[in-house]
Design an enzyme around this catalytic site. Structure first.
Site, PDB file in Angstrom:
ATOM      1  N   ASP A  61      -0.291 -10.997  16.880  1.00 34.52           N
ATOM      2  CA  ASP A  61       0.580 -11.049  16.688  1.00 34.52           C
ATOM      3  C   ASP A  61      -0.677 -13.030  16.319  1.00 34.52           C
ATOM      4  O   ASP A  61      -1.227 -13.054  17.021  1.00 34.52           O
ATOM      5  CB  ASP A  61       1.676 -11.609  17.920  1.00 34.52           C
ATOM      6  CG  ASP A  61       2.790 -12.369  17.117  1.00 34.52           C
ATOM      7  OD1 ASP A  61       3.058 -13.283  16.193  1.00 34.52           O
ATOM      8  OD2 ASP A  61       3.132 -12.137  18.125  1.00 34.52           O
TER       9      ASP A  61
ATOM     10  N   ASP B 268       6.712  -2.881  17.927  1.00 39.26           N
ATOM     11  CA  ASP B 268       6.274  -2.801  19.414  1.00 39.26           C
ATOM     12  C   ASP B 268       7.190  -3.802  19.984  1.00 39.26           C
ATOM     13  O   ASP B 268       8.122  -4.339  19.608  1.00 39.26           O
ATOM     14  CB  ASP B 268       4.834  -4.252  18.975  1.00 39.26           C
ATOM     15  CG  ASP B 268       5.563  -5.577  18.997  1.00 39.26           C
ATOM     16  OD1 ASP B 268       5.371  -6.379  19.857  1.00 39.26           O
ATOM     17  OD2 ASP B 268       5.830  -6.264  17.988  1.00 39.26           O
TER      18      ASP B 268
END
Length: 375
Positions: free
Chosen positions: A92, A271
């Site tokens: 990320d 996720d």
């Protein structure tokens, strides 16, 4: 990175596929355990491989940038080498973490100034610096730097935020194309669709992202306070536009029900910290529903934690796990986290099987309600 679309469900937008990266293949739909600072909390990498059977994990740019720091990661040869994980990793960009630092960050066109949650030191992220950081981390899949607006933000804020995310994406793409990987293998950049809970903004953002022709695309800014049904509606709006021959990643979602609803709407990758965070707090997910292992009802229950779960679950009883939580033993966190991650990977694996068999929607409808009930 390549993506091969393998099966498409006839009654929904669910599909199966195969992502191939330099560190291995990923069968989709897939759930990715979150390893924020280079570790999946309370779970050893051998357990991730053998019991959970994780195919890919996440790292977080914001946290890894702060510690251990880029110098350590680069000298180690990247995150894969540093943590001893020879399978795919996605990072990320840190956008969500930076923008959640309300009161200790300043947002500008150039980027975002923020103070570390660790020691208060001042830092500045730009699209360019985030691309450089993710190059050093060395993830197989890098996320673009974006702003994640609150789920209840007004239209004007959402529109301005989306436009800036798009401008930042252009800068991310430029920097990505100007730079090379550090460790001898290719990396992929995924743009992120924003637009809050507004259909027209989501359509505009999805088209802007689709036009970039990236290896894959992500849907951000959901599960941040908006009603669940609105989240599902936004997924449908976005996936009508995002290319079908590229993987679609729904960021930060969510419950087992969320996963199945997302899969039905054409999402390939998920996720969430929920399986490990809830596990550390004694909440277990099963096909029969959720169990709070601190409840006294399990004190004399000598049946397996989950007969259909991983080896650890069949080895240990509900009574034993209840005892571990009551005694505040670290082993409780480990067993519960492994169980929950194993269940999430089992759930997406079963979804793949039923998509291939052609009965995904029937199967999903038969289990969706019981997944959320409390046992």
């Amino acid at each position: 990175m390549t993506f091969e679309l393998q099966h498409t469900d006839q009654a929904s937008d669910a599909r199966t596929g195969l992502i191939t990266t330099a560190h291995g293949q990923i069968k989709t739909p897939i759930f990715m355990p979150v390893g924020t600072v280079g570790s999946v909390k309370a779970v050893h990498f051998s357990e991730l491989e053998q019991q959970v059977q994780a195919q890919i994990i996440l790292g977080n740019t914001y946290h890894l940038y702060l510690r251990p720091g880029l110098d350590i990661l680069q000298r180690a040869g990247g995150l894969h080498q540093f943590i001893g994980w020879n399978h795919p990793i996605l990072t990320d960009s840190g956008g969500f973490q930076v923008f959640s630092l309300t009161g200790i960050r300043k947002l500008k066109e150039e980027g975002c100034e923020f103070r570390s949650h660790i020691d208060g030191s001042k830092h500045f992220f730009t699209p360019e610096s985030v691309m450089d950081t993710e190059r050093i981390i060395g993830a197989d899949i890098m996320m673009a730097f974006d702003e994640c607006p609150p789920g209840d933000c007004d239209y004007d804020y959402a529109k301005k935020s989306m436009a800036m995310t798009h401008r930042w994406l252009d800068r991310c793409v430029k920097r990505f194309n100007e730079t090379q990987p550090f460790y001898g293998y290719n990396q992929s950049l995924f743009p992120i669709v924003q637009g809050a809970a507004y259909k027209d903004l989501r359509r505009e953002s999805a088209q802007y992202i689709a036009d970039k022709g990236a290896d894959g695309n992500a849907i951000g800014g959901l599960a941040v306070g908006e009603p669940t049904e609105v989240m599902y509606e936004m997924i449908e709006v976005v996936n009508d536009i995002l290319p079908k021959d590229k993987p679609r990643y729904l960021m930060g979602v969510g419950t087992p029900q969320n996963l199945l609803e997302g899969i039905e709407r054409g999402v390939d990758m998920f996720d969430c910290v929920m399986p490990t965070r809830n596990g550390r707090n004694a909440l277990l997910f099963t096909y029969e529903g959720t169990m709070n292992m601190r409840n006294k009802k399990w004190e004399n229950d000598f049946t397996p934690i989950d007969p259909n779960g991983c080896d650890t679950d069949r080895r240990h009883t509900k009574a034993y796990l209840h005892h571990l939580f009551k005694a505040q033993e670290y082993l409780a966190l480990q067993i519960a986290s492994i169980h929950n991650l194993s269940f999430y990977l089992q759930l997406v694996g079963d979804a793949r099987k039923h998509i291939e068999q052609g009965d995904f929607v029937t199967w999903k409808r038969s289990i969706i309600d019981q997944l959320g009930r409390r046992i």
